[in-house]
Scaffold this motif. Structure first.
Motif, mmCIF file in Angstrom:
data_model
loop_
_atom_site.group_PDB
_atom_site.id
_atom_site.type_symbol
_atom_site.label_atom_id
_atom_site.label_comp_id
_atom_site.label_asym_id
_atom_site.label_seq_id
_atom_site.Cartn_x
_atom_site.Cartn_y
_atom_site.Cartn_z
ATOM 1 N N SER A 1 -3.865 32.747 -52.179
ATOM 2 C CA SER A 1 -5.311 32.507 -51.511
ATOM 3 C C SER A 1 -5.880 33.635 -50.878
ATOM 4 C CB SER A 1 -5.341 31.294 -50.683
ATOM 5 O OG SER A 1 -5.108 30.128 -51.763
ATOM 6 N N ASP A 2 -7.277 33.393 -50.317
ATOM 7 C CA ASP A 2 -7.621 34.581 -49.442
ATOM 8 C C ASP A 2 -6.972 34.876 -48.247
ATOM 9 O OD1 ASP A 2 -9.821 35.096 -51.399
ATOM 10 O OD2 ASP A 2 -11.381 34.027 -50.104
ATOM 11 N N GLN A 3 -6.797 35.953 -47.684
ATOM 12 C CA GLN A 3 -5.863 36.155 -46.586
ATOM 13 C C GLN A 3 -6.923 36.314 -45.574
ATOM 14 O OE1 GLN A 3 -3.359 39.473 -46.336
ATOM 15 N NE2 GLN A 3 -2.216 39.057 -48.540
ATOM 16 N N THR A 4 -7.178 34.883 -44.986
ATOM 17 C CA THR A 4 -8.274 34.749 -43.995
ATOM 18 C C THR A 4 -7.558 35.177 -42.577
ATOM 19 O OG1 THR A 4 -7.274 32.452 -43.918
ATOM 20 C CG2 THR A 4 -9.155 32.667 -45.253
ATOM 21 N N ASP A 5 -8.710 35.508 -41.844
ATOM 22 C CA ASP A 5 -8.537 36.062 -40.359
ATOM 23 C C ASP A 5 -9.030 34.784 -39.417
ATOM 24 O OD1 ASP A 5 -11.108 36.310 -40.800
ATOM 25 O OD2 ASP A 5 -11.206 38.253 -39.414
ATOM 26 N N THR A 6 -9.788 33.891 -40.233
ATOM 27 C CA THR A 6 -10.333 32.824 -39.166
ATOM 28 C C THR A 6 -9.862 31.482 -39.903
ATOM 29 O OG1 THR A 6 -12.446 33.042 -40.251
ATOM 30 C CG2 THR A 6 -11.914 34.044 -38.048
ATOM 31 N N GLY A 7 -9.954 30.257 -39.268
ATOM 32 C CA GLY A 7 -9.896 29.089 -39.851
ATOM 33 C C GLY A 7 -8.369 28.880 -40.286
ATOM 34 N N ASN A 8 -7.499 29.343 -39.502
ATOM 35 C CA ASN A 8 -5.982 29.324 -39.599
ATOM 36 C C ASN A 8 -5.569 28.105 -38.679
ATOM 37 O OD1 ASN A 8 -5.954 31.227 -41.832
ATOM 38 N ND2 ASN A 8 -6.066 32.656 -40.105
ATOM 39 N N ASP A 9 -6.111 26.992 -38.774
ATOM 40 C CA ASP A 9 -5.937 25.795 -37.871
ATOM 41 C C ASP A 9 -5.848 24.481 -38.886
ATOM 42 O OD1 ASP A 9 -8.760 24.507 -37.700
ATOM 43 O OD2 ASP A 9 -9.211 26.757 -37.555
ATOM 44 N N MET A 10 -5.233 23.626 -38.250
ATOM 45 C CA MET A 10 -5.002 22.330 -38.706
ATOM 46 C C MET A 10 -6.414 21.707 -39.240
ATOM 47 S SD MET A 10 -2.248 21.188 -40.270
ATOM 48 C CE MET A 10 -0.890 22.202 -39.236
ATOM 49 N N ASP A 11 -7.459 21.773 -38.297
ATOM 50 C CA ASP A 11 -8.606 20.912 -38.955
ATOM 51 C C ASP A 11 -9.274 21.582 -40.251
ATOM 52 O OD1 ASP A 11 -8.521 19.052 -36.804
ATOM 53 O OD2 ASP A 11 -9.849 20.303 -35.337
ATOM 54 N N THR A 12 -9.102 22.878 -40.163
ATOM 55 C CA THR A 12 -9.584 23.610 -41.161
ATOM 56 C C THR A 12 -8.763 23.326 -42.611
ATOM 57 O OG1 THR A 12 -10.633 25.257 -39.882
ATOM 58 C CG2 THR A 12 -10.418 25.782 -42.300
ATOM 59 N N TYR A 13 -7.332 23.367 -42.315
ATOM 60 C CA TYR A 13 -6.508 23.201 -43.541
ATOM 61 C C TYR A 13 -6.674 21.996 -43.959
ATOM 62 C CZ TYR A 13 -3.476 26.836 -41.432
ATOM 63 O OH TYR A 13 -2.941 28.084 -40.848
ATOM 64 N N ALA A 14 -6.989 20.706 -43.197
ATOM 65 C CA ALA A 14 -7.136 19.334 -43.707
ATOM 66 C C ALA A 14 -8.627 19.361 -44.276
ATOM 67 C CB ALA A 14 -7.124 18.326 -42.518
ATOM 68 N N GLN A 15 -9.558 20.210 -44.024
ATOM 69 C CA GLN A 15 -10.962 20.174 -44.693
ATOM 70 C C GLN A 15 -10.845 20.840 -45.855
ATOM 71 O OE1 GLN A 15 -14.081 18.895 -43.507
ATOM 72 N NE2 GLN A 15 -14.168 19.019 -45.687
ATOM 73 N N ASP A 16 -9.921 21.927 -46.130
ATOM 74 C CA ASP A 16 -9.734 22.472 -47.430
ATOM 75 C C ASP A 16 -8.944 21.564 -48.574
ATOM 76 O OD1 ASP A 16 -10.759 25.051 -46.152
ATOM 77 O OD2 ASP A 16 -8.585 25.644 -45.898
ATOM 78 N N VAL A 17 -8.243 20.455 -47.849
ATOM 79 C CA VAL A 17 -7.754 19.488 -48.779
ATOM 80 C C VAL A 17 -9.015 18.700 -49.028
ATOM 81 C CG1 VAL A 17 -5.908 17.775 -49.272
ATOM 82 C CG2 VAL A 17 -5.603 19.897 -47.760
ATOM 83 N N ILE A 18 -9.571 18.516 -48.205
ATOM 84 C CA ILE A 18 -10.730 17.331 -48.699
ATOM 85 C C ILE A 18 -11.507 18.126 -49.776
ATOM 86 C CG2 ILE A 18 -12.844 16.475 -47.748
ATOM 87 C CD1 ILE A 18 -11.539 16.069 -45.071
ATOM 88 N N ASP A 19 -11.862 19.381 -49.516
ATOM 89 C CA ASP A 19 -12.627 20.149 -50.703
ATOM 90 C C ASP A 19 -11.807 19.986 -52.163
ATOM 91 O OD1 ASP A 19 -14.325 20.560 -48.763
ATOM 92 O OD2 ASP A 19 -13.819 22.515 -48.198
ATOM 93 N N LEU A 20 -10.571 20.290 -52.061
ATOM 94 C CA LEU A 20 -9.726 20.468 -53.081
ATOM 95 C C LEU A 20 -9.971 18.940 -53.782
ATOM 96 C CD1 LEU A 20 -7.393 21.795 -54.948
ATOM 97 C CD2 LEU A 20 -5.973 20.616 -53.315
ATOM 98 N N ALA A 21 -9.689 17.812 -53.065
ATOM 99 C CA ALA A 21 -9.633 16.523 -53.770
ATOM 100 C C ALA A 21 -11.102 16.413 -54.359
ATOM 101 C CB ALA A 21 -9.387 15.661 -52.733
ATOM 102 N N ARG A 22 -11.917 16.707 -53.731
ATOM 103 C CA ARG A 22 -13.299 16.577 -54.166
ATOM 104 C C ARG A 22 -13.746 17.279 -55.498
ATOM 105 N NH1 ARG A 22 -18.045 17.276 -49.926
ATOM 106 N NH2 ARG A 22 -16.922 15.472 -49.239
ATOM 107 N N ALA A 23 -13.092 18.652 -55.427
ATOM 108 C CA ALA A 23 -13.334 19.721 -56.652
ATOM 109 C C ALA A 23 -12.439 19.124 -57.930
ATOM 110 C CB ALA A 23 -12.678 21.025 -56.268
ATOM 111 N N LEU A 24 -11.400 18.515 -57.529
ATOM 112 C CA LEU A 24 -10.661 17.939 -58.769
ATOM 113 C C LEU A 24 -10.879 16.450 -58.914
ATOM 114 C CD1 LEU A 24 -7.199 19.779 -58.156
ATOM 115 C CD2 LEU A 24 -9.195 20.322 -59.726
ATOM 116 N N ASP A 25 -11.784 15.926 -58.188
ATOM 117 C CA ASP A 25 -12.006 14.453 -58.229
ATOM 118 C C ASP A 25 -11.008 13.578 -58.107
ATOM 119 O OD1 ASP A 25 -13.638 12.341 -58.238
ATOM 120 O OD2 ASP A 25 -13.901 12.182 -60.200
#
Length: 276
Positions: A63-87
């Motif tokens: 995955s992208d080597q991010t310098d920001t967003g490396n926190d648990m709230d963003t990680y959880a939001q990323d999973v929300i986006d994954l679940a939505r993308a794959l329905d």
């Protein structure tokens, strides 16, 4: 490679194997690893007809080597986006260590109908670090040492951890699997140093108490009694008291990386929970 883009434009890698209409199992890896850490579990459940999914957390693996967003709230939001993308509907989310924290926070915030059950394996919740409200936690100086070691020589640090406490290979009489050590090192160095550095704070200082209290779904808590990375007394034994519908399964003598060292023990227990 299969990828999707999160709402902040970060590109995350994921694996998605098996029938798209089958029960979906989503695996969340620990720090500083990748989706590859779940190979034994993904192949096991794929062979039994399940759809198996695992993503590389932002800053980790492919995955992208991010310098920001490396926190648990963003990680959880990323999973929300994954679940939505794959329905994903009624998925079962399984997380190890940091990934267990990610599962807890995601499950507390998931869109209705997206998650049916959760499994926390050697997971960091409720909170690892010593604080006023968690006086028997691990001193922050320990995690400061992690950061210093990572900044000074990440390659050596990522060799020392799996060679010793992660898999319990530092215990007298332990059977050392060199392949596991090298695979841990390989996965770790594939990710970004900045994201790995930031993630130490995310997994050690995030308080998941309210997340655990909010969950009504069935949650299986799995922990090795000889976990030297996330000591059981400060994690699983506390987490189970906060869950409304939790089950605790403890494995005497097993380490933090128990699902990798003993898949023949852990996988059937996961299957039993999935099928229950």
């Amino acid at each position: 490679m299969a990828t999707f883009e999160t709402r902040d434009g970060t590109t995350l890698f994921y694996k998605d194997w098996g029938p798209r209409d089958a029960q979906a199992l989503v695996f969340h890896h620990g720090w500083p690893l990748s989706a590859d850490d779940w190979d034994a579990q993904m192949l096991y459940f794929l062979d039994r007809g399940y759809r198996v999914i695992a993503h590389d957390r932002r800053g980790h693996g492919r995955s992208d080597q991010t310098d920001t967003g490396n926190d648990m709230d963003t990680y959880a939001q990323d999973v929300i986006d994954l679940a939505r993308a794959l329905d994903l509907r009624d998925a079962i989310h399984i997380g190890h260590s940091t990934g267990g924290g990610e599962v807890a926070r995601y499950a507390a915030r998931a869109e209705p109908g997206r998650i049916a059950k959760a499994v926390l394996i050697g997971a960091v919740p409720p909170v690892m670090a010593r604080t006023d409200s968690n006086p028997d936690g691990i001193p922050l100086e320990v995690f400061d040492g992690f950061r210093a070691a990572l900044a000074a020589n990440r390659a050596q640090f990522f060799l020392d951890i799996p060679s010793g406490p992660f898999y319990g290979f530092n215990r007298e009489g332990a059977t050392v699997h060199q392949g596991l050590i090298q695979n841990w090192w390989r996965q770790g160095l594939a990710g970004g140093a900045k994201a790995h550095y930031d993630c130490i704070k995310a997994f050690s200082e995030t308080d998941f108490t309210e997340d655990l209290k909010a969950l009504t779904i069935p949650v299986l808590v799995i922990h090795g009694e000889d976990d030297q990375i996330v000591p059981i007394a400060n994690s699983a034994h506390k987490a189970i008291t906060l869950l409304r519908n939790g089950t605790l399964k403890v494995y005497p003598g097993l380490s933090h990386g128990l699902f990798a060292t003993h898949p023949e023990v852990i996988n059937p227990d996961l299957l039993a929970f999935v099928q229950a």
